[in-house]
Write an enzyme that holds these catalytic residues in place. Structure first.
Site, PDB file in Angstrom:
ATOM      1  N   TYR A  10       0.827  -1.215   0.000  1.00 21.99           N
ATOM      2  CA  TYR A  10       0.000   0.000   0.000  1.00 21.99           C
ATOM      3  C   TYR A  10       0.856   1.257   0.000  1.00 21.99           C
ATOM      4  O   TYR A  10       0.662   2.170  -0.804  1.00 21.99           O
ATOM      5  CB  TYR A  10      -0.947  -0.013   1.213  1.00 21.99           C
ATOM      6  CG  TYR A  10      -2.099  -0.946   0.976  1.00 21.99           C
ATOM      7  CD1 TYR A  10      -3.247  -0.519   0.340  1.00 21.99           C
ATOM      8  CD2 TYR A  10      -2.007  -2.289   1.337  1.00 21.99           C
ATOM      9  CE1 TYR A  10      -4.280  -1.387   0.077  1.00 21.99           C
ATOM     10  CE2 TYR A  10      -3.041  -3.169   1.087  1.00 21.99           C
ATOM     11  CZ  TYR A  10      -4.174  -2.716   0.455  1.00 21.99           C
ATOM     12  OH  TYR A  10      -5.196  -3.571   0.183  1.00 21.99           O
ATOM     13  N   LYS A  35       2.640  -8.634  -8.498  1.00 19.73           N
ATOM     14  CA  LYS A  35       2.635  -7.169  -8.309  1.00 19.73           C
ATOM     15  C   LYS A  35       3.450  -6.498  -9.412  1.00 19.73           C
ATOM     16  O   LYS A  35       3.061  -5.483  -9.984  1.00 19.73           O
ATOM     17  CB  LYS A  35       3.224  -6.783  -6.943  1.00 19.73           C
ATOM     18  CG  LYS A  35       2.345  -7.174  -5.790  1.00 19.73           C
ATOM     19  CD  LYS A  35       2.778  -6.524  -4.494  1.00 19.73           C
ATOM     20  CE  LYS A  35       1.868  -7.013  -3.368  1.00 19.73           C
ATOM     21  NZ  LYS A  35       2.021  -6.356  -2.114  1.00 19.73           N
ATOM     22  N   THR A  86       5.974  -4.438   8.304  1.00 12.07           N
ATOM     23  CA  THR A  86       6.481  -4.715   9.663  1.00 12.07           C
ATOM     24  C   THR A  86       5.313  -5.279  10.470  1.00 12.07           C
ATOM     25  O   THR A  86       4.802  -4.625  11.385  1.00 12.07           O
ATOM     26  CB  THR A  86       7.022  -3.437  10.331  1.00 12.07           C
ATOM     27  OG1 THR A  86       6.036  -2.387  10.192  1.00 12.07           O
ATOM     28  CG2 THR A  86       8.317  -2.976   9.719  1.00 12.07           C
ATOM     29  N   THR A 124       6.863   1.457   9.404  1.00  5.25           N
ATOM     30  CA  THR A 124       6.676   1.825  10.808  1.00  5.25           C
ATOM     31  C   THR A 124       7.495   0.878  11.683  1.00  5.25           C
ATOM     32  O   THR A 124       7.319  -0.337  11.601  1.00  5.25           O
ATOM     33  CB  THR A 124       5.176   1.747  11.172  1.00  5.25           C
ATOM     34  OG1 THR A 124       4.461   2.621  10.305  1.00  5.25           O
ATOM     35  CG2 THR A 124       4.923   2.130  12.613  1.00  5.25           C
ATOM     36  N   LYS A 210       5.137   8.145  14.950  1.00  4.12           N
ATOM     37  CA  LYS A 210       4.231   7.325  14.127  1.00  4.12           C
ATOM     38  C   LYS A 210       3.413   6.370  14.991  1.00  4.12           C
ATOM     39  O   LYS A 210       2.191   6.271  14.829  1.00  4.12           O
ATOM     40  CB  LYS A 210       5.065   6.543  13.090  1.00  4.12           C
ATOM     41  CG  LYS A 210       4.265   5.622  12.208  1.00  4.12           C
ATOM     42  CD  LYS A 210       3.269   6.351  11.335  1.00  4.12           C
ATOM     43  CE  LYS A 210       2.211   5.408  10.812  1.00  4.12           C
ATOM     44  NZ  LYS A 210       1.145   6.039  10.084  1.00  4.12           N
ATOM     45  N   TYR A 257      -4.568  19.730  27.039  1.00  4.35           N
ATOM     46  CA  TYR A 257      -4.555  18.438  27.756  1.00  4.35           C
ATOM     47  C   TYR A 257      -3.721  17.366  27.061  1.00  4.35           C
ATOM     48  O   TYR A 257      -3.906  16.183  27.320  1.00  4.35           O
ATOM     49  CB  TYR A 257      -5.990  17.900  27.970  1.00  4.35           C
ATOM     50  CG  TYR A 257      -6.918  18.882  28.632  1.00  4.35           C
ATOM     51  CD1 TYR A 257      -6.634  19.359  29.901  1.00  4.35           C
ATOM     52  CD2 TYR A 257      -8.061  19.338  27.987  1.00  4.35           C
ATOM     53  CE1 TYR A 257      -7.473  20.268  30.513  1.00  4.35           C
ATOM     54  CE2 TYR A 257      -8.907  20.248  28.587  1.00  4.35           C
ATOM     55  CZ  TYR A 257      -8.603  20.713  29.843  1.00  4.35           C
ATOM     56  OH  TYR A 257      -9.437  21.615  30.451  1.00  4.35           O
ATOM     57  N   CYS A 268     -13.793  18.774  39.126  1.00  2.00           N
ATOM     58  CA  CYS A 268     -14.710  18.382  38.046  1.00  2.00           C
ATOM     59  C   CYS A 268     -14.342  17.067  37.351  1.00  2.00           C
ATOM     60  O   CYS A 268     -15.165  16.168  37.240  1.00  2.00           O
ATOM     61  CB  CYS A 268     -14.770  19.493  36.995  1.00  2.00           C
ATOM     62  SG  CYS A 268     -15.496  20.992  37.650  1.00  2.00           S
ATOM     63  N   LYS A 324      -4.178  22.811  40.193  1.00  2.00           N
ATOM     64  CA  LYS A 324      -3.410  23.473  39.131  1.00  2.00           C
ATOM     65  C   LYS A 324      -3.076  24.887  39.575  1.00  2.00           C
ATOM     66  O   LYS A 324      -3.728  25.424  40.490  1.00  2.00           O
ATOM     67  CB  LYS A 324      -4.153  23.471  37.790  1.00  2.00           C
ATOM     68  CG  LYS A 324      -5.436  24.251  37.758  1.00  2.00           C
ATOM     69  CD  LYS A 324      -6.039  24.197  36.356  1.00  2.00           C
ATOM     70  CE  LYS A 324      -7.378  24.917  36.334  1.00  2.00           C
ATOM     71  NZ  LYS A 324      -8.084  24.813  35.077  1.00  2.00           N
ATOM     72  N   ARG A 331      -9.532  20.302  46.265  1.00  8.10           N
ATOM     73  CA  ARG A 331     -10.313  19.068  46.171  1.00  8.10           C
ATOM     74  C   ARG A 331      -9.766  18.152  45.084  1.00  8.10           C
ATOM     75  O   ARG A 331      -9.572  18.558  43.948  1.00  8.10           O
ATOM     76  CB  ARG A 331     -11.787  19.411  45.890  1.00  8.10           C
ATOM     77  CG  ARG A 331     -12.485  19.967  47.100  1.00  8.10           C
ATOM     78  CD  ARG A 331     -13.843  20.481  46.748  1.00  8.10           C
ATOM     79  NE  ARG A 331     -13.779  21.627  45.844  1.00  8.10           N
ATOM     80  CZ  ARG A 331     -14.841  22.161  45.239  1.00  8.10           C
ATOM     81  NH1 ARG A 331     -16.025  21.651  45.415  1.00  8.10           N
ATOM     82  NH2 ARG A 331     -14.697  23.210  44.449  1.00  8.10           N
TER      83      ARG A 331
HETATM   84  N1  LIG Z   1      -0.960   0.482   4.971  1.00  8.33           N
HETATM   85  C1  LIG Z   1      -0.977   1.697   5.478  1.00  8.33           C
HETATM   86  O1  LIG Z   1      -1.971   2.401   5.403  1.00  8.33           O
HETATM   87  C2  LIG Z   1       0.269   2.264   6.122  1.00  8.33           C
HETATM   88  C3  LIG Z   1       0.307   3.633   6.409  1.00  8.33           C
HETATM   89  C4  LIG Z   1       1.452   4.166   6.982  1.00  8.33           C
HETATM   90  C5  LIG Z   1       2.531   3.338   7.270  1.00  8.33           C
HETATM   91  N2  LIG Z   1       2.442   1.999   7.002  1.00  8.33           N
HETATM   92  C6  LIG Z   1       3.619   1.176   7.284  1.00  8.33           C
HETATM   93  O2  LIG Z   1       4.346   1.030   6.073  1.00  8.33           O
HETATM   94  C7  LIG Z   1       4.908  -0.286   5.975  1.00  8.33           C
HETATM   95  C8  LIG Z   1       4.370  -0.973   4.761  1.00  8.33           C
HETATM   96  O3  LIG Z   1       2.984  -1.119   4.886  1.00  8.33           O
HETATM   97  P1  LIG Z   1       2.093  -1.698   3.703  1.00  8.33           P
HETATM   98  O4  LIG Z   1       0.696  -1.677   4.201  1.00  8.33           O
HETATM   99  O5  LIG Z   1       2.448  -1.000   2.452  1.00  8.33           O
HETATM  100  O6  LIG Z   1       2.628  -3.206   3.701  1.00  8.33           O
HETATM  101  P2  LIG Z   1       2.320  -4.353   2.624  1.00  8.33           P
HETATM  102  O7  LIG Z   1       2.379  -5.623   3.354  1.00  8.33           O
HETATM  103  O8  LIG Z   1       1.080  -3.999   1.845  1.00  8.33           O
HETATM  104  O9  LIG Z   1       3.536  -4.232   1.619  1.00  8.33           O
HETATM  105  C9  LIG Z   1       4.831  -4.617   1.929  1.00  8.33           C
HETATM  106  C10 LIG Z   1       5.507  -5.024   0.636  1.00  8.33           C
HETATM  107  O10 LIG Z   1       6.880  -5.279   0.909  1.00  8.33           O
HETATM  108  C11 LIG Z   1       7.279  -6.350   0.084  1.00  8.33           C
HETATM  109  N3  LIG Z   1       8.498  -6.949   0.616  1.00  8.33           N
HETATM  110  C12 LIG Z   1       8.648  -7.660   1.764  1.00  8.33           C
HETATM  111  N4  LIG Z   1       9.927  -8.064   1.875  1.00  8.33           N
HETATM  112  C13 LIG Z   1      10.610  -7.582   0.802  1.00  8.33           C
HETATM  113  C14 LIG Z   1      11.942  -7.665   0.366  1.00  8.33           C
HETATM  114  N5  LIG Z   1      12.853  -8.328   1.052  1.00  8.33           N
HETATM  115  N6  LIG Z   1      12.253  -7.063  -0.785  1.00  8.33           N
HETATM  116  C15 LIG Z   1      11.339  -6.392  -1.503  1.00  8.33           C
HETATM  117  N7  LIG Z   1      10.050  -6.287  -1.141  1.00  8.33           N
HETATM  118  C16 LIG Z   1       9.687  -6.880  -0.010  1.00  8.33           C
HETATM  119  C17 LIG Z   1       6.075  -7.300   0.117  1.00  8.33           C
HETATM  120  O11 LIG Z   1       6.092  -8.206  -0.963  1.00  8.33           O
HETATM  121  C18 LIG Z   1       4.924  -6.311   0.027  1.00  8.33           C
HETATM  122  O12 LIG Z   1       4.541  -6.061  -1.304  1.00  8.33           O
HETATM  123  C19 LIG Z   1       4.527  -0.988   7.300  1.00  8.33           C
HETATM  124  O13 LIG Z   1       5.569  -0.826   8.209  1.00  8.33           O
HETATM  125  C20 LIG Z   1       3.307  -0.228   7.758  1.00  8.33           C
HETATM  126  O14 LIG Z   1       3.153  -0.296   9.163  1.00  8.33           O
HETATM  127  C21 LIG Z   1       1.351   1.456   6.403  1.00  8.33           C
END
Ligand SMILES: NC(=O)c1ccc[n+]([C@@H]2O[C@H](COP(=O)([O-])OP(=O)(O)OC[C@H]3O[C@@H](n4cnc5c(N)ncnc54)[C@H](O)[C@@H]3O)[C@@H](O)[C@H]2O)c1
Length: 438
Positions: A10, A35, A86, A124, A210, A257, A268, A324, A331
């Site tokens: 993604y 892909k 991750t 992340t 993050k 806050y 409160c 504060k 109280r």
């Molecule tokens: N999905 C979200 O909305 C979003 C938003 C912000 C941050 N993140 C973070 O971004 C990171 C990726 O998220 P995602 O949802 O795109 O993950 P995903 O699982 O959709 O995509 C990860 C891609 O990495 C590829 N990959 C894994 N090992 C590899 C390697 N050795 N060499 C090449 N490609 C490899 C996989 O084939 C896969 O296509 C994560 O850490 C996630 O927490 C995701």
């Protein structure tokens, strides 16, 4: 610019096609053949609003190339984005296997690089991962140092699935954690036309940011849903309630806050939270999030007491007692609770609060002191300098105009400051200073 994007899920797919659309030359790398096949054919590997058109245009322009080989091809890139997954391991920890694996491969690929490519980790990761895992792996395999041979940043990605293209172009801000100026300026160049502030910080702050943002979002959703469940059981439309909650931009939807500091209290918040929880109980509605609020607040007060106890000194001064600054209301003040814990443990306490002047106290507050905390009354003094003279440990529970002078004049070796409000940073430092949660 010439960039590579490793991991075309993604985050990576959106990053790759959007950067190609913006005129950059992009090399996308992933292990999954389908892909790569889709992207070569100009088709997006994910379902996202607007991505099909951008992917088609990217393939036609030839600015997006894809491969399954993570090798020296990346060495002449300006920026190398790491967007691999991750996922959670079975015990809830973060599985960094893919990040480690690609770090090794990137390092090896950069062995003979000459143009100072910058590796930008967008996956992340736990705070500390860039510094303690990615950096040493890259340096070992590249046989060169970050800041000399190549650059390194952590740049959290804030896009949301479902609106990721829109979010990619409209980030709330662009934050990078880095320790090298050259890395910062390359990333800044790529993202400078994007809206929002550009912020540079340390690796670990950017990494923690993050996780904190996502924990906060989860917390907000669950809070609104707890209000919703209670509202439903009472026949009240919680969407209208929360709509009005969100209309208040000064206290509700604002930075109010949200600064780490000391526990909440007063006449409160504790009372009304209790009333809300009692209401839920009488309607058989379980609100575990809201039920968790008071225990975490109590834990925070105990944590402050633990800091005092771990100092090893028994003579304690306290600046502030009301819940504060600027009020004499005692109280449910968390400072009163903290004082009571310390008195109970036999600490010798002296307290000064300019708003809690015994001679001037009237009505409910005077009664509260006399009836509920008479044991604290005798520890209160109008003489702040006297509190300083007495104290080997000083708890700063509120700001006070005279603090800088009194702290500045005190021998650092004879006083430990425990700062609950974050007002003394810079005046006292090192071993003599403890922030309550910083
Ligand atoms: N999905 C979200 O909305 C979003 C938003 C912000 C941050 N993140 C973070 O971004 C990171 C990726 O998220 P995602 O949802 O795109 O993950 P995903 O699982 O959709 O995509 C990860 C891609 O990495 C590829 N990959 C894994 N090992 C590899 C390697 N050795 N060499 C090449 N490609 C490899 C996989 O084939 C896969 O296509 C994560 O850490 C996630 O927490 C995701």
């Amino acid at each position: 610019m010439k960039v590579s994007v490793i991991g075309l899920g993604y985050v990576g797919a959106v990053t790759a096609v959007c950067l190609a659309r913006d005129g950059h030359e992009v090399l996308g790398i992933d292990l999954v053949p389908t892909k790569l096949k889709l992207l070569r054919a100009g088709k997006a590997p994910i379902i996202e609003e607007g991505i099909d058109e951008i992917t088609r245009a990217a393939a036609e322009s030839k600015r997006l190339q894809v491969t399954d080989k993570l090798d020296e091809q990346i060495a002449d890139c300006d920026l190398i984005f790491v967007c691999v997954g991750t996922p959670s391991a079975a015990n809830g920890s973060q599985d960094l296997t893919a990040v480690q694996r690609v770090s090794e491969q990137i390092g090896t690929a950069l062995k003979d690089c000459t143009g100072y490519p910058v590796v930008v980790l967008r996956s992340t990761v736990y705070p500390g991962s860039t510094e303690n895992i990615v950096k040493p792996i890259l340096e070992e395999h590249a046989e060169g140092a970050v800041g000399e041979k190549f650059g390194l940043c952590f740049q959290p990605e804030f896009l949301r699935e479902g609106s990721s293209v829109e979010d990619f172009y409209n980030p709330p801000f662009t934050v990078i954690g880095t320790e090298c100026k050259k890395s910062e300026s390359k990333v800044r160049e790529l993202f400078e036309s994007f809206p929002g502030d550009f912020v540079t910080t340390s690796y670990s702050v950017a990494e923690m940011l993050k996780l904190t943002c996502n924990a906060f979002h989860a917390l907000k959703i669950s809070f609104a849903n707890e209000v919703g469940r209670l509202g439903r059981s009472l026949g009240i439309d919680s969407r209208e309630v929360m709509g009005l909650v969100c209309k208040d931009k000064s206290l509700n939807i604002s930075s109010a806050y949200l600064r780490p500091g000391f526990a909440y209290g007063g006449s409160c918040l504790p009372k009304d939270l209790r009333a809300m929880l009692y209401l839920a109980k009488t309607h058989d509605v379980d609100l575990p999030l809201m039920q968790g609020v008071q225990p975490t607040n109590a834990l925070h007060i105990q944590h402050a007491a633990d800091l005092v106890m771990s100092s090893g000194s028994r003579k304690v001064g306290m600046v502030g007692l009301s819940f504060k600054s600027g009020t004499d209301d005692l109280r449910e003040s968390p400072l009163v609770t903290l004082a009571e814990i310390l008195i109970g443990k036999g600490y010798e306490l002296r307290i000064h609060d300019p708003a809690v002047n015994l001679a001037r106290l009237m009505g409910a507050n005077k009664r509260f002191i006399e009836d509920t905390i008479p044991h604290i009354e005798s520890l209160l003094t109008d003489n702040l300098a006297g509190v300083f003279e007495h104290a080997e440990v000083l708890i700063i529970g509120q700001n006070h105009a005279e603090l800088p002078v009194l702290l500045g004049g005190r021998d650092r070796n004879t006083l430990t400051v425990i700062d609950l409000v974050g007002v003394t940073g810079g005046i006292v430092e090192g071993a003599a200073y403890e922030g309550v949660c910083w």
